[in-house]
Design an enzyme around this catalytic site. Structure first.
Site, PDB file in Angstrom:
ATOM      1  N   LYS A 100      -1.227  10.482   4.623  1.00 11.88           N
ATOM      2  CA  LYS A 100      -1.441  11.595   3.695  1.00 11.88           C
ATOM      3  C   LYS A 100      -0.303  12.572   3.872  1.00 11.88           C
ATOM      4  O   LYS A 100       0.341  12.600   4.925  1.00 11.88           O
ATOM      5  CB  LYS A 100      -2.761  12.295   4.018  1.00 11.88           C
TER       6      LYS A 100
HETATM    7  N1  GLU Z   1      -5.505  10.693  -2.985  1.00 13.48           N
HETATM    8  C1  GLU Z   1      -6.495   9.697  -3.201  1.00 13.48           C
HETATM    9  C2  GLU Z   1      -7.448   9.596  -2.021  1.00 13.48           C
HETATM   10  O1  GLU Z   1      -7.635  10.532  -1.284  1.00 13.48           O
HETATM   11  C3  GLU Z   1      -5.864   8.374  -3.611  1.00 13.48           C
HETATM   12  C4  GLU Z   1      -4.991   7.735  -2.584  1.00 13.48           C
HETATM   13  C5  GLU Z   1      -4.251   6.508  -3.097  1.00 13.48           C
HETATM   14  O2  GLU Z   1      -4.539   6.053  -4.197  1.00 13.48           O
HETATM   15  O3  GLU Z   1      -3.408   6.017  -2.346  1.00 13.48           O
HETATM   16  O4  GLU Z   1      -8.097   8.608  -1.813  1.00 13.48           O
END
Ligand code: GLU
Length: 414
Positions: A100
């Site tokens: 993240k």
């Molecule tokens: N930001 C989204 C989550 O927290 C999607 C992450 C992604 O598709 O890689 O799951």
């Protein structure tokens, strides 16, 4: 937030009787990056922000997870959310790890030209540590298809045509059918799965949704198409309620124009916080973290909570809700529809092949129902709640991969 995710981790690790060394390996991020982003803005002033990317674990595949542009973004947030991504991708069984990141900025108050410049500078700093087989970012709070398009473009300048470096791209630029709606639809599938277990159907069920961004909107649209009544919706600025169900299409239209549900005429106006304690069967927190706390947990009237947001429930609230017999479908399962269709997008990019919407929707539905059944089975086996079971399933899958890859000879039961 980091502390909460660690607490949930240990609760599940205790259940699995997990080796202390392996706990440390699984909890510690593999790599943490913090980069300075400074440039001259469109108005001639110097703009300075900090970018973060935490690569938590890649034992099951390339790092995967969103980029969040938000003033509160920092190393701790990125680490906690990267941690959740590792278990999330394992729970739905997509071949990725967890990461993240983001930038500590508020893009809503910035000139779009500056957001573009800042994103490209960020990619310039990360270009050697992201990649289709290394780390694949995606949208998260305040980032969308345009930001993903800039990332793909900037990365491709260095590495050649690389659509698979990022997911959540616009449809006309190697994005996937059904990606935008995926998280909200996934939430709706889980509501259906949980109700079915008690022999119920979504028809006539009362649903309250806190947060009406991408996820809340598509959850509302999908559930109301299945016959559910969306009785209360709230966002940062206001809340609206209607006991016999809001006209969701009209509310979506209103929100698109006014950027808030506040002022929507065909409803009663309520405080945003009142949505969490509204009279309903299903509560969907779909905004930010830590909204269900020890202050309001006793007043929640829903019997089912589906965590569309990441980390919306504090451990204290979790305990109160579980004691009261409220069923909680945890974030790492509930909002995994997004990363599931991100996987479909990545797979299409790698193969240079396109799926139609019907196929994406069907595969998403199958994935969510399978993951629900697997978490349920784990919960039954260990006589535990869904959150602990989901963490245990994720930890077991990542742990097994970690042990096999490292050829740890000492037997670690998992
Ligand atoms: N930001 C989204 C989550 O927290 C999607 C992450 C992604 O598709 O890689 O799951």
């Amino acid at each position: 937030m980091l502390e909460a995710s660690h607490r949930y981790f240990h609760r599940a690790a205790d259940l699995l009787d997990l080796d202390p060394q392996l706990r440390l390996i699984l909890l510690t991020p593999n790599r943490v990056m913090k980069v300075e982003l400074a440039f001259e803005g469109a108005d001639g002033k110097i703009i300075r922000h900090t970018g973060f990317r935490v690569q938590h674990n890649n034992r099951r595949g390339p790092y995967k997870g969103g980029l969040r542009f938000h003033p509160a973004m920092d190393e701790e947030h990125a680490t906690a959310l990267a941690n959740l991504m590792t278990w999330k991708t394992a729970v739905v069984g997509v071949p990725f790890g967890g990461a993240k990141g983001g930038i500590d900025c508020d893009p809503k108050t910035m000139d779009p030209i500056d957001v573009n410049t800042m994103t490209r500078l960020f990619v310039g700093q990360l270009k050697e540590v992201i990649g289709p087989m290394i780390d694949v970012p995606a949208p998260d709070m305040n980032t969308d298809g345009s930001v993903m398009a800039w990332i793909m473009d900037e990365y491709s300048k260095y590495h050649g045509f690389s659509p698979a470096v990022v997911t959540g791209k616009p449809l006309h630029l190697f994005g996937s059918e059904g990606r935008e709606e995926a998280t909200g639809r996934g939430v709706a599938h889980l509501v259906v799965a949980a109700l079915a277990e008690d022999g119920r159907k979504p028809d006539g069920i009362k649903v309250a949704i806190q947060g009406f961004g991408n996820v809340g909107t598509f959850a509302a649209l999908t559930l109301s198409a299945l016959g559910a009544k969306i009785v209360a919706v709230g966002d940062y600025f206001g809340g609206v309620a209607r006991p016999d169900g809001l006209d969701v299409a009209a509310l979506v239209e209103w929100t698109r124009e006014h950027r808030t549900v506040k002022g929507f005429a065909e409803a009663e106006e309520i405080e945003p916080s009142a949505v969490l304690t509204a009279d309903c069967d299903v509560l969907i927190p779909a905004a930010i973290e830590d909204v269900l706390t020890e202050e309001n947990a006793a007043e929640v009237r829903a019997t089912l909570i589906v965590e569309a947001a990441n980390a919306p429930t504090t451990p204290e609230a979790d305990e109160i809700l579980l004691k009261r017999g409220v069923k909680i479908i945890p974030d790492i399962l509930a909002n995994a529809g997004g990363v599931t269709v991100s996987y479909f997008e990545w797979a299409q990019n790698i193969q240079q092949y396109r799926w139609d919407l019907e196929r994406v929707r069907l595969e998403l539905e199958k994935t969510m129902h399978r993951a629900y059944a697997e978490v349920r089975a784990m919960a039954r086996q260990h006589r535990t709640d869904m959150r602990t079971a989901a963490f245990a399933l994720g930890i077991q899958r990542v742990g097994r991969a970690a042990v096999s890859r490292a050829q740890i000879r000492r037997a670690i039961a998992l």
